[in-house]
Write a protein that holds these residues in place. Structure first.
Motif, PDB file in Angstrom:
ATOM      1  N   GLU A   1       0.800  -1.223  -0.075  1.00 59.78           N
ATOM      2  CA  GLU A   1       0.022  -0.027   0.035  1.00 59.78           C
ATOM      3  C   GLU A   1       0.689   1.183   0.000  1.00 59.78           C
ATOM      4  N   LEU A   2       0.265   2.352  -0.474  1.00 63.29           N
ATOM      5  CA  LEU A   2       0.832   3.510  -0.515  1.00 63.29           C
ATOM      6  C   LEU A   2       0.031   4.587   0.115  1.00 63.29           C
ATOM      7  N   LEU A   3       0.570   5.507   0.934  1.00 61.59           N
ATOM      8  CA  LEU A   3      -0.094   6.641   1.708  1.00 61.59           C
ATOM      9  C   LEU A   3       0.108   8.062   0.901  1.00 61.59           C
ATOM     10  N   PHE A   4      -0.919   8.760   1.039  1.00 64.52           N
ATOM     11  CA  PHE A   4      -0.904  10.082   0.001  1.00 64.52           C
ATOM     12  C   PHE A   4      -1.492  11.115   0.898  1.00 64.52           C
ATOM     13  N   CYS A   5      -1.109  12.486   1.273  1.00 67.04           N
ATOM     14  CA  CYS A   5      -1.623  13.759   1.312  1.00 67.04           C
ATOM     15  C   CYS A   5      -2.700  13.878   0.214  1.00 67.04           C
ATOM     16  N   ALA A   6      -3.480  14.814   0.639  1.00 61.44           N
ATOM     17  CA  ALA A   6      -4.451  15.143  -0.402  1.00 61.44           C
ATOM     18  C   ALA A   6      -3.962  15.763  -1.670  1.00 61.44           C
ATOM     19  N   HIS A   7      -2.868  16.433  -1.486  1.00 62.94           N
ATOM     20  CA  HIS A   7      -2.233  17.072  -2.647  1.00 62.94           C
ATOM     21  C   HIS A   7      -1.578  15.994  -3.695  1.00 62.94           C
ATOM     22  N   HIS A   8      -0.854  15.176  -2.950  1.00 62.43           N
ATOM     23  CA  HIS A   8      -0.046  14.062  -3.784  1.00 62.43           C
ATOM     24  C   HIS A   8      -1.110  13.030  -4.329  1.00 62.43           C
ATOM     25  N   GLY A   9      -2.317  12.864  -3.443  1.00 64.39           N
ATOM     26  CA  GLY A   9      -3.370  11.964  -3.998  1.00 64.39           C
ATOM     27  C   GLY A   9      -3.760  12.478  -5.333  1.00 64.39           C
ATOM     28  N   ARG A  10      -4.154  13.775  -5.478  1.00 70.84           N
ATOM     29  CA  ARG A  10      -4.883  14.335  -6.608  1.00 70.84           C
ATOM     30  C   ARG A  10      -3.605  14.408  -7.688  1.00 70.84           C
ATOM     31  N   LYS A  11      -2.485  14.654  -7.280  1.00 68.81           N
ATOM     32  CA  LYS A  11      -1.473  14.810  -8.356  1.00 68.81           C
ATOM     33  C   LYS A  11      -1.304  13.381  -9.054  1.00 68.81           C
ATOM     34  N   PHE A  12      -1.291  12.382  -8.288  1.00 66.01           N
ATOM     35  CA  PHE A  12      -0.764  11.105  -8.829  1.00 66.01           C
ATOM     36  C   PHE A  12      -2.171  10.115  -9.388  1.00 66.01           C
ATOM     37  N   GLU A  13      -3.087  10.846  -9.042  1.00 66.69           N
ATOM     38  CA  GLU A  13      -4.524  10.332  -9.232  1.00 66.69           C
ATOM     39  C   GLU A  13      -4.675   9.177 -10.431  1.00 66.69           C
ATOM     40  N   PRO A  14      -4.424   9.946 -11.576  1.00 61.76           N
ATOM     41  CA  PRO A  14      -4.488   9.008 -12.887  1.00 61.76           C
ATOM     42  C   PRO A  14      -3.515   7.909 -12.888  1.00 61.76           C
ATOM     43  N   GLU A  15      -2.362   8.134 -12.506  1.00 62.49           N
ATOM     44  CA  GLU A  15      -1.573   6.751 -12.454  1.00 62.49           C
ATOM     45  C   GLU A  15      -1.873   5.869 -11.364  1.00 62.49           C
ATOM     46  N   LEU A  16      -2.467   6.034 -10.261  1.00 62.25           N
ATOM     47  CA  LEU A  16      -2.678   5.492  -9.197  1.00 62.25           C
ATOM     48  C   LEU A  16      -4.048   4.324  -9.492  1.00 62.25           C
ATOM     49  N   LYS A  17      -4.592   5.033 -10.201  1.00 66.27           N
ATOM     50  CA  LYS A  17      -6.084   4.291 -10.689  1.00 66.27           C
ATOM     51  C   LYS A  17      -5.758   3.314 -11.597  1.00 66.27           C
ATOM     52  N   LYS A  18      -4.717   3.189 -12.344  1.00 69.53           N
ATOM     53  CA  LYS A  18      -4.238   2.236 -13.247  1.00 69.53           C
ATOM     54  C   LYS A  18      -3.543   0.970 -12.479  1.00 69.53           C
ATOM     55  N   ILE A  19      -3.180   1.290 -11.372  1.00 66.59           N
ATOM     56  CA  ILE A  19      -2.092   0.094 -10.284  1.00 66.59           C
ATOM     57  C   ILE A  19      -3.042  -0.219  -9.158  1.00 66.59           C
ATOM     58  N   ALA A  20      -4.145   0.543  -8.723  1.00 67.00           N
ATOM     59  CA  ALA A  20      -4.670   0.461  -7.361  1.00 67.00           C
ATOM     60  C   ALA A  20      -5.688  -0.738  -7.544  1.00 67.00           C
ATOM     61  N   ALA A  21      -5.781  -1.642  -6.498  1.00 67.46           N
ATOM     62  CA  ALA A  21      -7.015  -2.639  -6.215  1.00 67.46           C
ATOM     63  C   ALA A  21      -7.988  -1.992  -5.235  1.00 67.46           C
ATOM     64  N   GLU A  22      -7.501  -1.219  -4.311  1.00 64.25           N
ATOM     65  CA  GLU A  22      -8.671  -0.304  -3.853  1.00 64.25           C
ATOM     66  C   GLU A  22      -7.930   0.990  -3.365  1.00 64.25           C
ATOM     67  N   ILE A  23      -8.745   2.103  -3.326  1.00 61.11           N
ATOM     68  CA  ILE A  23      -8.332   3.383  -2.850  1.00 61.11           C
ATOM     69  C   ILE A  23      -9.275   3.782  -1.723  1.00 61.11           C
ATOM     70  N   GLN A  24      -8.699   4.118  -0.455  1.00 63.31           N
ATOM     71  CA  GLN A  24      -9.344   4.858   0.643  1.00 63.31           C
ATOM     72  C   GLN A  24      -9.323   5.992   0.571  1.00 63.31           C
ATOM     73  N   ASP A  25     -10.217   7.079   0.362  1.00 66.18           N
ATOM     74  CA  ASP A  25     -10.112   8.348   0.173  1.00 66.18           C
ATOM     75  C   ASP A  25     -10.870   8.975   1.331  1.00 66.18           C
ATOM     76  N   GLU A  26     -10.142   9.756   2.285  1.00 67.85           N
ATOM     77  CA  GLU A  26     -10.753  10.407   3.458  1.00 67.85           C
ATOM     78  C   GLU A  26     -10.481  11.984   3.372  1.00 67.85           C
ATOM     79  N   THR A  27     -10.424  12.424   2.053  1.00 73.19           N
ATOM     80  CA  THR A  27     -10.203  13.594   1.996  1.00 73.19           C
ATOM     81  C   THR A  27     -11.336  14.643   2.572  1.00 73.19           C
ATOM     82  N   GLU A  28     -12.531  14.079   2.440  1.00 78.32           N
ATOM     83  CA  GLU A  28     -13.541  14.862   2.964  1.00 78.32           C
ATOM     84  C   GLU A  28     -13.352  15.153   4.427  1.00 78.32           C
ATOM     85  N   ARG A  29     -12.593  14.633   5.145  1.00 74.86           N
ATOM     86  CA  ARG A  29     -12.403  15.162   6.643  1.00 74.86           C
ATOM     87  C   ARG A  29     -11.762  16.402   6.614  1.00 74.86           C
TER      88      ARG A  29
END
Length: 76
Positions: free
Chosen positions: A35-63
């Motif tokens: 697994e990889l952990l990201f802050c909201a900024h880097h999660g948004r920055k790498f989102e397109p690439e992460l979606k290609k390799i992720a089995a699951e994404i746990q997004d808690e940015t609404e907090r």
């Protein structure tokens, strides 16, 4: 890809972004394992690439935009 909306283990202040060390708000479980952990900024920055390799994404940015129940009226 599956996005986990109500995770079994919420991210805490101790969980840090693997890129910059800020508090993590996204957990990416990789299809290849691990697994990889990201802050909201880097999660948004790498989102397109992460979606290609992720089995699951746990997004808690609404907090980041919620007001704590313990805040006073001026903070709301």
């Amino acid at each position: 890809m599956t996005t986990v909306l109500t995770p079994a283990s919420p991210l805490t202040a101790a969980d840090r972004c693997d890129r910059c060390g800020a508090q993590a708000y996204l957990r990416v479980v990789l299809a290849s394992g691990g697994e990889l952990l990201f802050c909201a900024h880097h999660g948004r920055k790498f989102e397109p690439e992460l979606k290609k390799i992720a089995a699951e994404i746990q997004d808690e940015t609404e907090r980041l935009t919620t007001v704590p129940a313990s805040s006073n009226e001026e903070e709301r």
